[in-house]
Design an enzyme around this catalytic site. Structure first.
Site, PDB file in Angstrom:
ATOM      1  CG  HIS A   1       2.071   1.743   1.910  1.00 41.60           C
ATOM      2  ND1 HIS A   1       2.934   1.292   2.897  1.00 41.60           N
ATOM      3  CD2 HIS A   1       2.210   0.862   0.876  1.00 41.60           C
ATOM      4  CE1 HIS A   1       3.557   0.214   2.476  1.00 41.60           C
ATOM      5  NE2 HIS A   1       3.130  -0.076   1.255  1.00 41.60           N
TER       6      HIS A   1
ATOM      7  CG  ASP B   1       2.761  -5.763   1.408  1.00 37.06           C
ATOM      8  OD1 ASP B   1       2.075  -4.884   0.867  1.00 37.06           O
ATOM      9  OD2 ASP B   1       4.005  -5.719   1.441  1.00 37.06           O
TER      10      ASP B   1
ATOM     11  CG  ASP C   1       6.529  -0.883   1.194  1.00 37.19           C
ATOM     12  OD1 ASP C   1       6.957  -1.194   2.312  1.00 37.19           O
ATOM     13  OD2 ASP C   1       5.869  -1.655   0.471  1.00 37.19           O
TER      14      ASP C   1
END
Length: 311
Positions: free
Chosen positions: A63, A67, A211
């Site tokens: 994604h 980070d 995530d």
């Protein structure tokens, strides 16, 4: 084959944990590394390993949160000067990845000396790269975030020399020709190769999550069932299930409960918040079931054949 965690931290880097980057080492199988996510300081992490950027031929981005991608432009630029000249590279990731890279390279005046392809993926896509089929599944995050399931192709079983000797074929160059063919002829007789081989060797399966909240849908669980390795985030490690859900992340107890009814070889817990001290992590690690690992930067996990069956 080996899975290496280059960055294991969540959101913000710390002195001990950098943000998300993984390497699936398939050099022995297909002479390449597969990079999954490219957190900030990716290049510095690689400098502490024997990984050659020129052998990274495929990159998968889960994604587009910073980070997971802020190390990508630097890695791509450096690869051009680290043996990557003229060696093609393909990046797979969510919609918007191509536009972000185009703008980044245009404004910075960066140029690459190798062919770069960017493939924007979607839910339930299936990608074929060398010896893998990669299944794509949308996860539950506040932007599009994907699960990538890398399924190694099955291999034909080994030839049985005793059976071949039984019909008069001694070991030699003919064995290689027999293995490549479905049928072969010898002394005027036709034989099926499958009658002279052992069982097919099941390919390994590696399921890498971006995530996500914990997901309990049967279709999702079926997709990752019988993985040799599952890589799953657990930003929260201390029972804050409601907070994890509110911020579109996972809590470790919920992850373990969700996966208890499927089979897997190893579970690698990543994306750990930097608010947890070493003492807490060490004590928690002692309580985890066999095969479940709290990862750290440079954590390495070999992926042996039949590792799921040998759990």
């Amino acid at each position: 084959m080996q899975f290496t965690v280059l960055g294991s931290g969540a959101g913000l880097p710390s002195k001990k944990r950098h943000t998300q980057s993984y390497i699936l080492d398939a050099v022995d199988e297909t002479n390449q590394y597969i990079l999954i996510d490219a957190g900030e300081a990716l290049q510095h992490r690689i400098l502490h390993t024997s990984i050659k950027p020129s052998k990274v031929r495929s990159i998968f981005i889960t994604h587009l949160h910073g980070d997971h991608i802020y190390g990508l432009p630097g890695f791509l630029s450096s690869r051009a000067h680290q043996g990557g000249e003229d060696l093609p590279l393909t990046i797979y990731g969510p919609k918007g990845l191509a536009n972000w890279l185009d703008i980044t390279f245009e404004i910075s005046g960066s140029r690459l000396n190798y062919p770069l392809s960017i493939v924007e993926v979607g839910h339930k896509d299936c990608i074929e790269i060398d010896n893998f089929k990669v299944h794509v599944r949308l996860l539950d995050h506040n932007i599009d975030s994907f699960l990538y399931v890398f399924k190694e192709n099955d291999k034909t079983g080994a030839l049985d020399p005793d059976k071949l000797k039984g019909i008069g074929i001694e070991p030699g160059p003919l064995y290689a020709e027999i293995k490549k063919a479905d049928v072969f002829e010898f002394n005027g007789e036709t034989y099926r190769t499958s009658d002279f081989t052992g069982p097919d060797i099941t390919g390994r399966k590696i399921s890498v999550h971006g995530d996500t909240r914990v997901m309990a849908e049967p279709e999702y669980l079926s997709l990752i069932d019988r993985s040799d390795v599952i890589v799953h985030e657990a930003t929260y490690l201390d029972g804050e299930q409601e907070k994890a859900h509110r911020y579109f992340h996972s809590e470790i107890t919920s992850v373990l409960d969700n996966l208890k009814n499927i089979d897997y070889g190893a579970l690698l817990i990543t994306h750990l918040s930097n608010r947890y001290e070493d003492g807490f992590l060490n004590e928690l690690a002692k309580e985890l079931p066999s095969g479940v690992h709290l990862t750290h930067d440079f954590f390495e996990h070999p992926i042996l054949r039949n590792s799921q069956e040998n759990k």
